[in-house]
Enzyme design. Structure first.
Site, PDB file in Angstrom:
ATOM      1  N   ASP A  81       5.317  15.201   3.081  1.00 26.08           N
ATOM      2  CA  ASP A  81       5.734  14.332   2.189  1.00 26.08           C
ATOM      3  C   ASP A  81       7.148  14.507   1.732  1.00 26.08           C
ATOM      4  O   ASP A  81       7.880  15.561   2.116  1.00 26.08           O
ATOM      5  CB  ASP A  81       4.892  14.613   0.808  1.00 26.08           C
ATOM      6  CG  ASP A  81       5.142  15.822   0.265  1.00 26.08           C
ATOM      7  OD1 ASP A  81       5.199  17.017   0.873  1.00 26.08           O
ATOM      8  OD2 ASP A  81       5.462  16.182  -0.892  1.00 26.08           O
ATOM      9  N   GLU A 175       3.674  18.776  -1.022  1.00 29.78           N
ATOM     10  CA  GLU A 175       4.256  19.977  -1.147  1.00 29.78           C
ATOM     11  C   GLU A 175       5.412  19.580  -2.586  1.00 29.78           C
ATOM     12  O   GLU A 175       5.514  20.534  -3.396  1.00 29.78           O
ATOM     13  CB  GLU A 175       4.982  20.442  -0.082  1.00 29.78           C
ATOM     14  CG  GLU A 175       5.639  21.809  -0.257  1.00 29.78           C
ATOM     15  CD  GLU A 175       7.398  21.906  -0.764  1.00 29.78           C
ATOM     16  OE1 GLU A 175       7.645  22.864  -1.108  1.00 29.78           O
ATOM     17  OE2 GLU A 175       7.916  20.663  -0.802  1.00 29.78           O
TER      18      GLU A 175
END
Length: 411
Positions: A81, A175
């Site tokens: 991400d 994350e």
């Protein structure tokens, strides 16, 4: 290896993978699956084994050992991400070959990436730099980590003369919003120790990070038409502003560095009827972090004494803790990584992380996990860039780590 690294990075950055802190799904945004599916196909094509993409978006794969010696299983981890702090769609990377210094025009926005503002550019003369065009972030955080891991694994596959034990590859989601380890199955991953590839400039080797909490301060108001509001309206937004003004003096990100902690005002949202203030609290010391929490709760007590017990509340949410508490018992990870860097002419930089990575939480979940450099800088914004040569050095360090595990004398 450089051309493969570049091709991978450019391919991955074209896939929009911004995470969503407001979502309750796992992963938090559906577009993260797009990159995970690409990576699953890629590791299958590479011939890795034990490939598994679980329902929560964690992709695991194995490079089998080519030595018989019993060694700790080494994990290599990166996240798919990108940060929701800045636009992550329609990324248009710029490639500057043989950078000779000076300003770099970001052609989409007209901004300039300048060594006057970012002096580290002066250390990268002659490098190939990949930048944004100024309209988005780049996504090198952490798509460079993915490219580095897979390029290193591919190199080991094509050079069977380099000895290595079993290596587990792991790609995670979310994350950037602090949820990267929420559903990580340490047992299923099957590594004894790991490294995240989620760092910055050349030589970063990090085994300390902030202790981190988030805080939500809520105020309750009463909305009344402003023309007839006297004695009736309670403006929650005004009380939120008052709370911020009443906080004791403290460091902020703009006034702190090194091992100094801070309280960051991260956002104010709401209306007259209800308002929330969002803070992030960071310190390398648990004691100082507790003091920051106390600043917020005691300030709320002042407000409650003035406006009543139910005027508002403070919620503290634990995010992650300093992985040094765990890694102190795994010093060999740092020793092997330092040696791998030094053998390649890299001076290790053991500065603590003024932030956190998946490894912060994974270390406390039973997977000791320091962090290594990727070469990226100015993450989370239009001025993000990365050095291709530093990415290559990072891949070389991974190869050195794999070999170093076969040479280390474990007790």
């Amino acid at each position: 290896m450089k051309q493969k690294l570049l091709a991978r990075l450019l391919r991955y950055t074209q896939i929009h993978t911004t995470s969503d802190p407001k979502s309750q799904t796992v992963p938090s945004s559906p577009q993260q699956w797009d990159l995970l599916d690409v990576l699953k196909d890629e590791v299958e094509a590479m011939g890795l084994t034990e490939i598994y993409l679980d329902p929560n978006g964690y992709l695991f794969a194995t490079l089998e050992a080519n030595v018989e010696k019993t060694l700790p299983v080494l994990g290599l981890i990166a996240h798919v991400d990108t940060s929701p702090d800045f636009n992550g769609k329609n990324v248009k990377p710029q490639i500057i070959e043989n950078y000779q210094g000076g300003d770099i025009l970001l052609q989409g926005s007209g901004d300039k990436l300048s060594p006057k503002d970012f002096p580290n550019l002066n250390r990268l003369l002659g490098h190939t730099l990949i930048t944004t065009d100024g309209t988005s972030l780049l996504g090198a955080d952490d798509k460079s980590g993915i490219a580095i891991i897979l390029s290193a694994v591919e190199y080991l596959q094509s050079h069977p003369e380099i000895p290595h034990g079993k290596i587990r590859v792991g790609f995670t989601t979310d994350e950037e919003i602090g949820r990267g380890a929420d559903h990580f199955d340490v047992e299923a991953f099957g590594a004894d120790v790991a490294f995240t590839l989620d760092g910055g400039p050349l030589g970063e080797l990090q085994y300390e990070n902030f202790n981190a909490d988030a805080a939500v301060v809520t105020f309750y108001g009463r909305s009344v038409h402003p023309g007839t509001a006297k004695g009736k309206m309670i403006n929650a937004l005004e009380r939120a502003c008052e709370f911020q003004h009443l906080l004791p003096p403290h460091n902020t990100p703009a006034t702190s560095e090194g091992r100094e902690g801070f309280i960051m005002l991260h956002g104010i949202e709401g209306s007259i009827d209800k308002a929330e203030i969002h803070y992030i609290l960071r310190s390398f010391s648990r004691q100082e972090l507790a003091e920051y929490n106390k600043y917020l709760t005691e300030t709320m007590m002042q407000m409650q004494q003035r406006y009543g017990e139910h005027c508002g509340k403070v919620e503290i949410i634990e995010q992650y803790r300093n992985m040094q508490e765990v890694l102190a018992d795994y010093r060999y990870l740092i020793d092997i990584a330092e040696k791998a860097m030094q053998e390649r002419g890299i001076e290790p930089n053991l500065e603590p992380i003024r932030g956190g990575t998946d490894g912060s939480r994974l270390s406390f979940m039973g997977l000791p996990c320091p962090n290594l450099f990727t070469g990226g800088e100015n993450f989370h914004g239009r001025f993000e860039f990365i050095s291709l040569e530093t990415m290559e050095k990072s891949s070389e360090v991974i190869i050195g780590l794999a070999k170093g595990f076969t040479q280390y004398k474990f007790d």
